[in-house]
Scaffold this motif. Structure first.
Motif, mmCIF file in Angstrom:
data_model
loop_
_atom_site.group_PDB
_atom_site.id
_atom_site.type_symbol
_atom_site.label_atom_id
_atom_site.label_comp_id
_atom_site.label_asym_id
_atom_site.label_seq_id
_atom_site.Cartn_x
_atom_site.Cartn_y
_atom_site.Cartn_z
ATOM 1 N N MET A 188 -4.039 -168.073 7.280
ATOM 2 C CA MET A 188 -4.870 -167.061 7.877
ATOM 3 C C MET A 188 -4.322 -165.692 7.512
ATOM 4 O O MET A 188 -3.143 -165.427 7.651
ATOM 5 N N ASN A 189 -5.185 -164.829 7.050
ATOM 6 C CA ASN A 189 -4.815 -163.475 6.692
ATOM 7 C C ASN A 189 -5.124 -162.551 7.872
ATOM 8 O O ASN A 189 -6.276 -162.285 8.179
ATOM 9 N N PHE A 190 -4.086 -162.044 8.544
ATOM 10 C CA PHE A 190 -4.271 -161.207 9.724
ATOM 11 C C PHE A 190 -4.764 -159.804 9.377
ATOM 12 O O PHE A 190 -5.210 -159.076 10.244
ATOM 13 N N ASN A 191 -4.666 -159.427 8.114
ATOM 14 C CA ASN A 191 -5.148 -158.119 7.691
ATOM 15 C C ASN A 191 -6.608 -158.150 7.258
ATOM 16 O O ASN A 191 -7.181 -157.117 6.960
ATOM 17 N N GLU A 192 -7.177 -159.342 7.201
ATOM 18 C CA GLU A 192 -8.573 -159.488 6.789
ATOM 19 C C GLU A 192 -9.505 -158.898 7.855
ATOM 20 O O GLU A 192 -9.350 -159.142 9.048
ATOM 21 N N LYS A 193 -10.452 -158.107 7.420
ATOM 22 C CA LYS A 193 -11.418 -157.518 8.347
ATOM 23 C C LYS A 193 -12.603 -158.471 8.506
ATOM 24 O O LYS A 193 -13.079 -159.050 7.530
ATOM 25 N N ARG A 194 -13.048 -158.605 9.758
ATOM 26 C CA ARG A 194 -14.207 -159.447 10.040
ATOM 27 C C ARG A 194 -15.185 -158.671 10.911
ATOM 28 O O ARG A 194 -14.776 -157.917 11.780
ATOM 29 N N ASP A 195 -16.440 -158.885 10.698
ATOM 30 C CA ASP A 195 -17.473 -158.258 11.511
ATOM 31 C C ASP A 195 -17.911 -159.275 12.565
ATOM 32 O O ASP A 195 -18.775 -160.094 12.337
ATOM 33 N N ASN A 196 -17.272 -159.203 13.742
ATOM 34 C CA ASN A 196 -17.553 -160.169 14.789
ATOM 35 C C ASN A 196 -18.879 -159.911 15.503
ATOM 36 O O ASN A 196 -19.402 -160.796 16.159
ATOM 37 N N LEU A 197 -19.429 -158.734 15.395
ATOM 38 C CA LEU A 197 -20.721 -158.463 16.026
ATOM 39 C C LEU A 197 -21.872 -159.063 15.231
ATOM 40 O O LEU A 197 -22.791 -159.653 15.793
ATOM 41 N N THR A 198 -21.840 -158.923 13.923
ATOM 42 C CA THR A 198 -22.902 -159.484 13.093
ATOM 43 C C THR A 198 -22.936 -161.004 13.225
ATOM 44 O O THR A 198 -24.019 -161.598 13.239
ATOM 45 N N ARG A 199 -21.788 -161.618 13.390
ATOM 46 C CA ARG A 199 -21.726 -163.071 13.553
ATOM 47 C C ARG A 199 -22.514 -163.528 14.771
ATOM 48 O O ARG A 199 -22.972 -164.655 14.838
ATOM 49 N N LEU A 200 -22.644 -162.663 15.761
ATOM 50 C CA LEU A 200 -23.291 -163.043 17.017
ATOM 51 C C LEU A 200 -24.810 -162.957 16.974
ATOM 52 O O LEU A 200 -25.485 -163.493 17.847
ATOM 53 N N GLU A 201 -25.362 -162.289 15.966
ATOM 54 C CA GLU A 201 -26.802 -162.068 15.917
ATOM 55 C C GLU A 201 -27.608 -163.357 15.919
ATOM 56 O O GLU A 201 -28.706 -163.407 16.469
#
Length: 116
Positions: free
Chosen positions: A1-14
């Protein structure tokens, strides 16, 4: 797991349905107490009771967002036992992960201030 990786957790919820099981009847809450949860019905009861018994003169709401998609589990059964006009209970249709569930709490909150 890359802890520096950015994720868009809001778009995932759509695309993940948000099931409303109980809804607060507070019209204009000043603050929202949000409680993300996943399979911890026994501990959750103490947390909810503490949140519901706040001594305050301003209107507030308590929001529980359950990240366990299983219907009629211990958590859902426990929450359906509450008859309180400041409590809302939502269930994700699928497990969205911890951070996305926190975001779901924020999305459900209607108060000017939000407390986890």
């Amino acid at each position: 797991m890359n802890f520096n990786e950015k994720r868009d957790n809001l778009t995932r919820l759509e695309d993940v349905p948000f099931i409303r099981i109980l809804e607060s009847r507070v019209e204009d809450p000043f603050f929202s107490i949000t409680i993300p949860t996943f399979k911890r019905a026994d501990d959750l009861k103490n947390t909810i009771n503490s949140a519901l018994n706040q001594d305050t003169c301003v209107p507030y709401e308590v929001i529980v967002v359950d990240n366990n998609p299983d219907r009629d589990d211990d958590t859902e059964i426990a929450l359906k036992g509450y008859d309180n006009n400041i409590l809302s209970y939502y269930k994700n249709d699928q497990n969205v992960g911890m951070v996305a569930n926190w975001n779901r709490c924020l999305m459900a909150a209607r108060g000017k201030w939000v407390v986890y």
